[in-house]
Scaffold this motif. Structure first.
Motif, short mmCIF file in Angstrom:
data_model
loop_
_atom_site.label_atom_id
_atom_site.label_comp_id
_atom_site.label_asym_id
_atom_site.label_seq_id
_atom_site.Cartn_x
_atom_site.Cartn_y
_atom_site.Cartn_z
N SER A 183 0.81 -1.22 0.00
CA SER A 183 0.00 0.00 0.00
C SER A 183 0.84 1.27 0.00
N ARG A 184 2.05 1.20 0.57
CA ARG A 184 2.91 2.38 0.72
C ARG A 184 2.15 3.54 1.39
N THR A 185 1.44 3.23 2.46
CA THR A 185 0.63 4.23 3.15
C THR A 185 1.48 5.37 3.68
N THR A 186 1.05 6.59 3.35
CA THR A 186 1.71 7.81 3.81
C THR A 186 0.63 8.75 4.33
N MET A 187 0.80 9.28 5.54
CA MET A 187 -0.19 10.18 6.10
C MET A 187 0.04 11.59 5.57
N ALA A 188 -0.97 12.13 4.89
CA ALA A 188 -0.93 13.50 4.37
C ALA A 188 -1.46 14.43 5.45
N LEU A 189 -0.59 15.21 6.05
CA LEU A 189 -0.95 16.11 7.15
C LEU A 189 -1.34 17.46 6.56
N ASP A 190 -2.63 17.79 6.67
CA ASP A 190 -3.16 18.97 6.00
C ASP A 190 -4.37 19.46 6.79
N SER A 191 -5.10 20.43 6.23
CA SER A 191 -6.32 20.91 6.90
C SER A 191 -7.29 19.76 7.10
N VAL A 192 -7.27 18.79 6.18
CA VAL A 192 -7.95 17.51 6.36
C VAL A 192 -6.88 16.44 6.27
N THR A 193 -6.61 15.75 7.35
CA THR A 193 -5.55 14.74 7.37
C THR A 193 -6.08 13.43 6.81
N THR A 194 -5.33 12.86 5.85
CA THR A 194 -5.80 11.68 5.13
C THR A 194 -4.65 10.71 4.90
N ALA A 195 -4.93 9.43 5.05
CA ALA A 195 -3.95 8.39 4.70
C ALA A 195 -4.01 8.15 3.20
N VAL A 196 -2.88 8.26 2.51
CA VAL A 196 -2.81 8.15 1.06
C VAL A 196 -1.89 6.99 0.70
N ASP A 197 -2.31 6.18 -0.24
CA ASP A 197 -1.46 5.08 -0.72
C ASP A 197 -0.49 5.59 -1.78
N ASP A 198 0.78 5.31 -1.58
CA ASP A 198 1.84 5.62 -2.55
C ASP A 198 1.79 7.07 -3.02
N ILE A 199 1.84 7.98 -2.09
CA ILE A 199 1.69 9.41 -2.39
C ILE A 199 2.77 9.92 -3.34
N ALA A 200 3.94 9.31 -3.30
CA ALA A 200 5.05 9.76 -4.15
C ALA A 200 5.33 8.80 -5.28
N GLY A 201 4.35 7.92 -5.59
CA GLY A 201 4.60 6.86 -6.57
C GLY A 201 5.03 7.35 -7.93
N TYR A 202 4.33 8.35 -8.47
CA TYR A 202 4.67 8.84 -9.81
C TYR A 202 6.10 9.36 -9.85
N TRP A 203 6.48 10.10 -8.82
CA TRP A 203 7.82 10.70 -8.79
C TRP A 203 8.88 9.65 -8.48
N ARG A 204 8.54 8.67 -7.68
CA ARG A 204 9.47 7.57 -7.42
C ARG A 204 9.82 6.85 -8.71
N ARG A 205 8.79 6.60 -9.52
CA ARG A 205 9.04 5.91 -10.80
C ARG A 205 9.74 6.81 -11.80
N LEU A 206 9.50 8.13 -11.74
CA LEU A 206 10.19 9.05 -12.62
C LEU A 206 11.69 9.05 -12.31
N HIS A 207 12.02 9.07 -11.03
CA HIS A 207 13.43 9.08 -10.62
C HIS A 207 14.07 7.71 -10.80
N HIS A 208 13.29 6.65 -10.63
CA HIS A 208 13.83 5.30 -10.71
C HIS A 208 12.90 4.45 -11.59
N PRO A 209 13.02 4.58 -12.90
CA PRO A 209 12.05 3.92 -13.82
C PRO A 209 11.97 2.41 -13.65
N ALA A 210 12.99 1.78 -13.11
CA ALA A 210 12.96 0.32 -13.00
C ALA A 210 12.18 -0.17 -11.79
N THR A 211 11.76 0.76 -10.89
CA THR A 211 11.05 0.32 -9.69
C THR A 211 9.56 0.17 -9.97
#
Length: 451
Positions: free
Chosen positions: A422-450
């Motif tokens: 799930s890669r759960t990451t808590m987004a701390l904001d005016s409404v706090t929400t648990a988000v799955d793979d919040i950095a997924g797009y950027w993780r794959r951009l930096h490391h295309p093989a992952t």
């Protein structure tokens, strides 16, 4: 030299937190700085969990005695014993001389002395020496990782770690690289060797730091005139690696970053505001190689109306903070080691919103002490209701983690451990929400093989 502390005293009511050194708005600036502060609800046999806080400041500034790091809120709200430490900074703490195989990293040995003092003495302040959490922000968070690998006499120095905005993307210099930086510093001071350097008054040593910025800075990079060294004696590998094996593998970890870390250093800088697309693409080649133009487009499209400086700041934020923190969470999760991740998203309206959710912005929310930050312009304009609601959530999560090793508490959303599914990451904001793979797009951009 071991850290010192004043004698503890109890408050007249027997409630709340007691600070064990004289309060001061401006901590003294002195080479004699190996001190620490203790807050406790009571110097008794309660064996309370202990929080040790290590301040940041780019390895050149800051103090554990600043009012913004006062431990009274944590001691009061969490029934914790809180310790803040001071350590040598700048050239006093980070210069490396390579003398006769001796180690460097005086900042680290200072912090180790403080932790050993806590282990040996905190029971007298009502604390449990076997239930210590070490937390820090920025350079202080890098310190927490570096300390994780220590296990004197076979016992880990602490049980849990909180890393807020650790700059794990820094390349920690080798001994040879650090000696080159030391030679540069000697040249600035006009001295020929270490013996002559030792005769220079410490205020002049500090003043030379300004010249080091000019000599070591690179366009598009966060300036760090002084850095730790992998000396093979006090530090034998990258600090992030110390949380993956040995003593560090058994530590519970809470790690996170702010969404726009680099805005803190670059958003209000006129030279960077004037950056061109070609300049930013040239900088992006250091990270992406021949995919630099593609990466620029990806960052540009992610922020409508983005200027070249916005792309640059997002790239620096990812290079220095977010991607390395995600990588550490990924590696710990792959080994089945406990790790919780967060991203602080609440933007500040200060400076016409240019700072967004910048580096350091989470600090008053973590300590829940906005009264201590009245001098801080980067908090101007925050909605008091939103500010106080998020601070209550974040502060309570940190207390829960320090006490139990789990940041969950009622009534916040469920905060699951970061895992490879799930890669759960808590987004701390005016409404706090648990988000799955919040950095997924950027993780794959930096490391295309992952995945």
């Amino acid at each position: 030299m071991p850290p010192r502390t004043a004698r503890a005293h109890r408050s007249p009511t027997g409630r709340g937190a007691t600070r064990c050194s004289a309060p001061t708005a401006r901590p003294p600036f002195d080479e004699d700085c190996l001190t620490l502060n203790v807050w406790t609800p009571g110097a008794d046999a309660a064996k309370r969990p202990v929080l040790v806080w290590i301040h940041g400041g780019g390895f050149i500034s800051g103090s554990g005695s600043l009012p913004v790091y006062s431990g009274d809120t944590f001691a009061r709200d969490g029934d914790l014993v809180v310790v803040t430490v001071n350590y040598r900074l700048g050239p006093l703490g980070y210069l490396y001389f390579g003398e006769d195989g001796a180690g460097g990293n005086f900042w680290l040995t200072d912090q180790l002395a403080a932790l050993n003092w806590v282990r040996d003495n905190i029971a007298a302040f009502g604390g449990d020496p076997d239930n210590i959490t070490v937390a820090g922000q920025s350079g202080g968070a890098l310190s927490v990782a570096a300390l994780a690998g220590t296990r004197p006499k076979g016992r880990p120095l602490f049980r849990r770690a909180i890393l807020q905005s650790p700059p794990l993307g820094l390349k920690i210099p080798t001994r040879a690289e650090s000696l080159q930086r030391t030679a540069l510093y000697l040249d600035i001071l006009g001295v020929k060797n270490v013996a002559e350097l030792r005769a220079v008054p410490w205020p002049r040593l500090i003043a030379a730091t300004f010249d080091m910025f000019g000599r070591t800075g690179r366009w598009g990079y966060w300036s760090t005139p002084f850095l730790p060294v992998i000396d093979g004696a006090t530090l034998d590998r990258d600090p992030a690696d110390l949380l993956l094996s040995g003593a560090g593998a058994d530590i519970d970890v809470l790690i996170g970053w702010t969404r726009e870390e680099a805005n803190f250093a670059f958003a209000l800088s006129e030279p960077y505001v004037a950056a061109t697309k070609d300049q930013v693409i040239a900088r992006a080649r250091d990270t992406f190689g021949n995919r630099a133009a593609q990466a620029y487009t990806a960052y540009e499209e992610a922020r409508p109306g983005a200027r070249p400086v916005d792309v640059l700041m997002d790239l620096i934020s990812d290079d220095l903070f977010r991607m390395p923190a995600v990588a550490l969470a990924e590696r710990r999760a792959a080994r089945g080691r406990p790790v919780w991740a967060y991203q602080f998203n609440l933007p500040t309206p200060a400076h016409d919103g240019q700072l967004a959710a910048a580096h350091c912005l989470e600090l008053p929310f973590v300590f829940d002490n906005f009264d201590k930050w009245s001098h801080a312009p980067f908090l101007t304009g925050l909605n008091p209701r939103i500010r106080e609601g998020l601070a209550a959530t974040v502060h309570a999560s940190w207390i829960s983690f320090i006490r139990t090793g789990d940041p969950n508490h009622h009534p916040m959303p469920r905060w699951d451990r970061y895992d490879r599914d799930s890669r759960t990451t808590m987004a701390l904001d005016s409404v706090t929400t648990a988000v799955d793979d919040i950095a997924g797009y950027w993780r794959r951009l930096h490391h295309p093989a992952t995945p």
